[in-house]
Write a protein that holds these residues in place. Sequence first.
Motif, PDB file in Angstrom:
ATOM      1  N   ALA A  42       5.195  -7.369   1.377  1.00 41.65           N
ATOM      2  CA  ALA A  42       4.533  -7.841   2.594  1.00 41.65           C
ATOM      3  C   ALA A  42       3.024  -7.649   2.536  1.00 41.65           C
ATOM      4  O   ALA A  42       2.271  -8.438   3.095  1.00 41.65           O
ATOM      5  N   ALA A  43       2.583  -6.580   1.875  1.00 42.21           N
ATOM      6  CA  ALA A  43       1.144  -6.304   1.788  1.00 42.21           C
ATOM      7  C   ALA A  43       0.889  -5.394   0.599  1.00 42.21           C
ATOM      8  O   ALA A  43       1.748  -4.594   0.216  1.00 42.21           O
ATOM      9  N   VAL A  91       6.665   7.613  -2.164  1.00 41.53           N
ATOM     10  CA  VAL A  91       7.110   7.063  -0.886  1.00 41.53           C
ATOM     11  C   VAL A  91       6.228   7.690   0.183  1.00 41.53           C
ATOM     12  O   VAL A  91       6.202   8.910   0.323  1.00 41.53           O
ATOM     13  N   SER A  92       5.509   6.861   0.919  1.00 43.18           N
ATOM     14  CA  SER A  92       4.643   7.419   1.957  1.00 43.18           C
ATOM     15  C   SER A  92       5.150   7.140   3.363  1.00 43.18           C
ATOM     16  O   SER A  92       4.732   7.806   4.304  1.00 43.18           O
ATOM     17  N   ARG A  93       6.054   6.165   3.498  1.00 46.42           N
ATOM     18  CA  ARG A  93       6.608   5.874   4.821  1.00 46.42           C
ATOM     19  C   ARG A  93       7.920   5.121   4.664  1.00 46.42           C
ATOM     20  O   ARG A  93       8.042   4.253   3.811  1.00 46.42           O
ATOM     21  N   ILE A  94       8.882   5.476   5.496  1.00 47.16           N
ATOM     22  CA  ILE A  94      10.154   4.746   5.555  1.00 47.16           C
ATOM     23  C   ILE A  94      10.339   4.339   7.007  1.00 47.16           C
ATOM     24  O   ILE A  94      10.416   5.190   7.894  1.00 47.16           O
ATOM     25  N   GLY A  95      10.370   3.031   7.237  1.00 48.91           N
ATOM     26  CA  GLY A  95      10.542   2.511   8.589  1.00 48.91           C
ATOM     27  C   GLY A  95      11.936   1.948   8.789  1.00 48.91           C
ATOM     28  O   GLY A  95      12.845   2.187   7.989  1.00 48.91           O
ATOM     29  N   ASN A  96      12.108   1.172   9.832  1.00 49.03           N
ATOM     30  CA  ASN A  96      13.398   0.556  10.128  1.00 49.03           C
ATOM     31  C   ASN A  96      13.745  -0.544   9.129  1.00 49.03           C
ATOM     32  O   ASN A  96      14.839  -0.580   8.578  1.00 49.03           O
ATOM     33  N   SER A 125      11.263  -1.595   6.654  1.00 49.63           N
ATOM     34  CA  SER A 125      10.284  -1.599   5.570  1.00 49.63           C
ATOM     35  C   SER A 125      10.027  -0.181   5.075  1.00 49.63           C
ATOM     36  O   SER A 125      10.402   0.796   5.716  1.00 49.63           O
ATOM     37  N   PHE A 126       9.385  -0.115   3.922  1.00 47.65           N
ATOM     38  CA  PHE A 126       8.918   1.171   3.400  1.00 47.65           C
ATOM     39  C   PHE A 126       7.592   0.933   2.705  1.00 47.65           C
ATOM     40  O   PHE A 126       7.276  -0.182   2.279  1.00 47.65           O
ATOM     41  N   THR A 127       6.805   1.979   2.645  1.00 50.59           N
ATOM     42  CA  THR A 127       5.491   1.897   2.023  1.00 50.59           C
ATOM     43  C   THR A 127       5.458   2.802   0.805  1.00 50.59           C
ATOM     44  O   THR A 127       5.868   3.959   0.869  1.00 50.59           O
ATOM     45  N   LEU A 128       5.001   2.221  -0.290  1.00 46.75           N
ATOM     46  CA  LEU A 128       4.831   2.965  -1.536  1.00 46.75           C
ATOM     47  C   LEU A 128       3.350   3.157  -1.778  1.00 46.75           C
ATOM     48  O   LEU A 128       2.561   2.222  -1.633  1.00 46.75           O
ATOM     49  N   GLN A 168      -7.362  12.213 -14.139  1.00 50.11           N
ATOM     50  CA  GLN A 168      -8.413  11.332 -13.630  1.00 50.11           C
ATOM     51  C   GLN A 168      -7.799  10.066 -13.039  1.00 50.11           C
ATOM     52  O   GLN A 168      -7.176   9.274 -13.744  1.00 50.11           O
ATOM     53  N   THR A 169      -7.998   9.872 -11.755  1.00 52.29           N
ATOM     54  CA  THR A 169      -7.453   8.711 -11.064  1.00 52.29           C
ATOM     55  C   THR A 169      -8.284   7.479 -11.380  1.00 52.29           C
ATOM     56  O   THR A 169      -9.495   7.465 -11.148  1.00 52.29           O
ATOM     57  N   ALA A 170      -7.628   6.452 -11.895  1.00 54.05           N
ATOM     58  CA  ALA A 170      -8.304   5.188 -12.171  1.00 54.05           C
ATOM     59  C   ALA A 170      -8.224   4.254 -10.962  1.00 54.05           C
ATOM     60  O   ALA A 170      -9.146   3.484 -10.714  1.00 54.05           O
ATOM     61  N   ALA A 171      -7.118   4.338 -10.216  1.00 55.37           N
ATOM     62  CA  ALA A 171      -6.951   3.493  -9.033  1.00 55.37           C
ATOM     63  C   ALA A 171      -5.903   4.098  -8.118  1.00 55.37           C
ATOM     64  O   ALA A 171      -5.011   4.819  -8.564  1.00 55.37           O
ATOM     65  N   GLU A 172      -6.044   3.791  -6.836  1.00 55.05           N
ATOM     66  CA  GLU A 172      -5.053   4.168  -5.828  1.00 55.05           C
ATOM     67  C   GLU A 172      -4.645   2.887  -5.122  1.00 55.05           C
ATOM     68  O   GLU A 172      -5.510   2.061  -4.782  1.00 55.05           O
ATOM     69  N   ALA A 173      -3.350   2.725  -4.923  1.00 52.97           N
ATOM     70  CA  ALA A 173      -2.853   1.475  -4.363  1.00 52.97           C
ATOM     71  C   ALA A 173      -1.748   1.745  -3.358  1.00 52.97           C
ATOM     72  O   ALA A 173      -1.196   2.855  -3.301  1.00 52.97           O
ATOM     73  N   GLU A 174      -1.444   0.716  -2.603  1.00 54.28           N
ATOM     74  CA  GLU A 174      -0.374   0.817  -1.619  1.00 54.28           C
ATOM     75  C   GLU A 174       0.374  -0.513  -1.585  1.00 54.28           C
ATOM     76  O   GLU A 174      -0.223  -1.574  -1.775  1.00 54.28           O
ATOM     77  N   ALA A 175       1.674  -0.435  -1.345  1.00 54.60           N
ATOM     78  CA  ALA A 175       2.503  -1.634  -1.216  1.00 54.60           C
ATOM     79  C   ALA A 175       3.475  -1.434  -0.063  1.00 54.60           C
ATOM     80  O   ALA A 175       4.165  -0.420   0.005  1.00 54.60           O
ATOM     81  N   VAL A 176       3.508  -2.410   0.830  1.00 51.32           N
ATOM     82  CA  VAL A 176       4.474  -2.412   1.917  1.00 51.32           C
ATOM     83  C   VAL A 176       5.574  -3.384   1.526  1.00 51.32           C
ATOM     84  O   VAL A 176       5.313  -4.560   1.245  1.00 51.32           O
TER      85      VAL A 176
END
Length: 138
Positions: free
Chosen positions: A59-60, A81-86, A88-91, A103-111
């Motif tokens: 979704a995003a 796993v950062s969120r679990i909804g009804n 959807s979930f967010t990674l 060393q972090t090269a990138a931080e990302a999120e996926a819904v």
Amino acid sequence: MTTSLLSVDTFPMRWGDMDALGHLNNAMYFRFLEEARVRWLEAHGWGVRPDAGCGAILAATSCQFRTPLVYPGDIRVETHVSRIGNSSFTLSHRISRQDNPEQTAAEAEAVVVWCDYASGRSQPLPDALRSALIRDRI
């Protein structure tokens, strides 16, 4: 934000993945994130199959680039796993080099939304998927 580690995947950088400046092309970050997400889903029997009727859809997504990645080397993708909804979930993802995971090269999120493919409407997460998101945290 509280997260729990779900999986760690590694991928080789290929010479052709670089951009004109010799850095990993930004589109490749999203490809590696997609592959990590799909690997976890498929390992648990929730691969994207149009004939299944329902399944996961993206979704995003977003990505914050911190440090360039340069060939050669392997990419490390930590999936949390950062969120679990009804429905959807967010990674959350953290990308680094396998040989320098501090060393972090990138931080990302996926819904990710559980969706009825025919209607295009969200559906409640299957209980087994919800349980796996909780149980498989490492």
